[in-house]
Design an enzyme around this catalytic site. Structure first.
Site, PDB file in Angstrom:
ATOM      1  N   HIS A   1       6.103 -12.051   5.881  1.00  0.00           N
ATOM      2  CA  HIS A   1       5.982 -11.678   4.459  1.00  0.00           C
ATOM      3  C   HIS A   1       7.356 -11.350   3.911  1.00  0.00           C
ATOM      4  CE1 HIS A   1       5.390  -8.172   7.055  1.00  0.00           C
ATOM      5  NE2 HIS A   1       6.051  -7.458   6.138  1.00  0.00           N
TER       6      HIS A   1
ATOM      7  N   GLY B   1      12.306  -3.612  12.184  1.00  0.00           N
ATOM      8  CA  GLY B   1      11.480  -2.843  11.249  1.00  0.00           C
ATOM      9  C   GLY B   1      10.172  -3.511  10.874  1.00  0.00           C
ATOM     10  N   GLN B   2       9.843  -4.638  11.528  1.00  0.00           N
ATOM     11  CA  GLN B   2       8.588  -5.320  11.192  1.00  0.00           C
ATOM     12  C   GLN B   2       7.411  -4.566  11.801  1.00  0.00           C
ATOM     13  OE1 GLN B   2       8.471  -9.471  12.333  1.00  0.00           O
ATOM     14  NE2 GLN B   2       6.551  -9.848  11.230  1.00  0.00           N
TER      15      GLN B   2
ATOM     16  N   ASN C   1      11.625  -8.208   7.146  1.00  0.00           N
ATOM     17  CA  ASN C   1      11.844  -7.547   8.429  1.00  0.00           C
ATOM     18  C   ASN C   1      11.410  -8.493   9.537  1.00  0.00           C
ATOM     19  OD1 ASN C   1      12.753  -5.065   7.356  1.00  0.00           O
ATOM     20  ND2 ASN C   1      10.657  -4.416   6.958  1.00  0.00           N
TER      21      ASN C   1
ATOM     22  N   HIS D   1       9.107  -8.904   1.233  1.00  0.00           N
ATOM     23  CA  HIS D   1       8.980  -7.760   0.336  1.00  0.00           C
ATOM     24  C   HIS D   1       9.783  -8.058  -0.923  1.00  0.00           C
ATOM     25  CE1 HIS D   1       7.724  -4.565   3.361  1.00  0.00           C
ATOM     26  NE2 HIS D   1       8.164  -5.506   4.167  1.00  0.00           N
TER      27      HIS D   1
ATOM     28  N   ILE E   1       0.827  -1.219   0.000  1.00  0.00           N
ATOM     29  CA  ILE E   1       0.000   0.000   0.000  1.00  0.00           C
ATOM     30  C   ILE E   1       0.861   1.268   0.000  1.00  0.00           C
ATOM     31  CG2 ILE E   1      -0.302   0.374   2.512  1.00  0.00           C
ATOM     32  CD1 ILE E   1      -3.347   0.539   1.926  1.00  0.00           C
TER      33      ILE E   1
HETATM   34  P1  5GP Z   1       6.926  -4.725   7.528  1.00  0.00           P
HETATM   35  O1  5GP Z   1       7.417  -3.404   8.038  1.00  0.00           O
HETATM   36  O2  5GP Z   1       6.057  -5.432   8.544  1.00  0.00           O
HETATM   37  O3  5GP Z   1       7.999  -5.584   6.963  1.00  0.00           O
HETATM   38  O4  5GP Z   1       6.045  -4.377   6.268  1.00  0.00           O
HETATM   39  C1  5GP Z   1       4.658  -4.247   6.297  1.00  0.00           C
HETATM   40  C2  5GP Z   1       4.272  -3.690   4.942  1.00  0.00           C
HETATM   41  O5  5GP Z   1       2.875  -3.853   4.800  1.00  0.00           O
HETATM   42  C3  5GP Z   1       4.564  -2.189   4.797  1.00  0.00           C
HETATM   43  O6  5GP Z   1       5.425  -1.990   3.670  1.00  0.00           O
HETATM   44  C4  5GP Z   1       3.188  -1.565   4.599  1.00  0.00           C
HETATM   45  O7  5GP Z   1       3.187  -0.509   3.671  1.00  0.00           O
HETATM   46  C5  5GP Z   1       2.350  -2.745   4.126  1.00  0.00           C
HETATM   47  N1  5GP Z   1       0.959  -2.651   4.504  1.00  0.00           N
HETATM   48  C6  5GP Z   1       0.478  -2.336   5.739  1.00  0.00           C
HETATM   49  N2  5GP Z   1      -0.860  -2.352   5.728  1.00  0.00           N
HETATM   50  C7  5GP Z   1      -1.241  -2.680   4.465  1.00  0.00           C
HETATM   51  C8  5GP Z   1      -2.513  -2.842   3.829  1.00  0.00           C
HETATM   52  O8  5GP Z   1      -3.585  -2.687   4.418  1.00  0.00           O
HETATM   53  N3  5GP Z   1      -2.501  -3.187   2.513  1.00  0.00           N
HETATM   54  C9  5GP Z   1      -1.345  -3.366   1.822  1.00  0.00           C
HETATM   55  N4  5GP Z   1      -1.451  -3.714   0.541  1.00  0.00           N
HETATM   56  N5  5GP Z   1      -0.125  -3.232   2.386  1.00  0.00           N
HETATM   57  C10 5GP Z   1      -0.082  -2.878   3.693  1.00  0.00           C
END
Ligand code: 5GP
Ligand code: ZN
Length: 108
Positions: A99, A92-93, A86, A101, A32
């Site tokens: 997941h 940074g998670q 992350n 990236h 997003i």
């Molecule tokens: P993290 O920081 O946990 O590795 O990454 C989480 C990712 O999920 C972030 O890049 C954030 O932009 C994405 N994200 C969070 N909420 C949503 C959502 O509701 N929809 C989508 N498509 N991505 C999301």
């Protein structure tokens, strides 16, 4: 399914996402807040908090997620790409449903 998990909600269809891939075990959708022109997330259907919560029983699933990265990146037009997992708040998670990236293609 964990009710307060945003990715479980995407998996359940209660929150929309731009899905680019789905099979029995995994879904992939666009981030997003993209950090690059192409930025998607590879997410298992199984709710696992993160890499630290994984054990030998997750080996096939983790392998499948990683092997999907080059396939989906190519489908998205990327010649090369970056991957990122992350782990933990200090790592940074922000979403505690594991997941990968995948991003590339230059600045968004
Ligand atoms: P993290 O920081 O946990 O590795 O990454 C989480 C990712 O999920 C972030 O890049 C954030 O932009 C994405 N994200 C969070 N909420 C949503 C959502 O509701 N929809 C989508 N498509 N991505 C999301
Ligand atoms: Zn979840």
């Amino acid at each position: 399914m964990t009710t307060d998990c945003i990715f479980c909600k995407i998996l359940a269809g209660t929150i929309p996402a731009k899905k680019i891939y789905e099979d029995d075990d995994v879904i992939a959708f666009n981030d997003i807040k993209p950090m690059a022109k192409v930025h998607f997330l590879i997410v298992p259907k199984l709710h696992v908090e993160g890499l630290k919560a994984c054990d030998i029983s997750h080996q096939n699933l983790l392998g499948k997620m990683l092997l999907l990265a080059p396939k989906l990146a190519a489908e998205q037009g990327l010649v090369g790409f970056k991957t990122l997992i992350n782990t933990g708040r200090e790592g940074g998670q922000e979403v505690f449903h594991i997941h990968v990236h995948v991003f590339g293609g230059g600045v968004a």
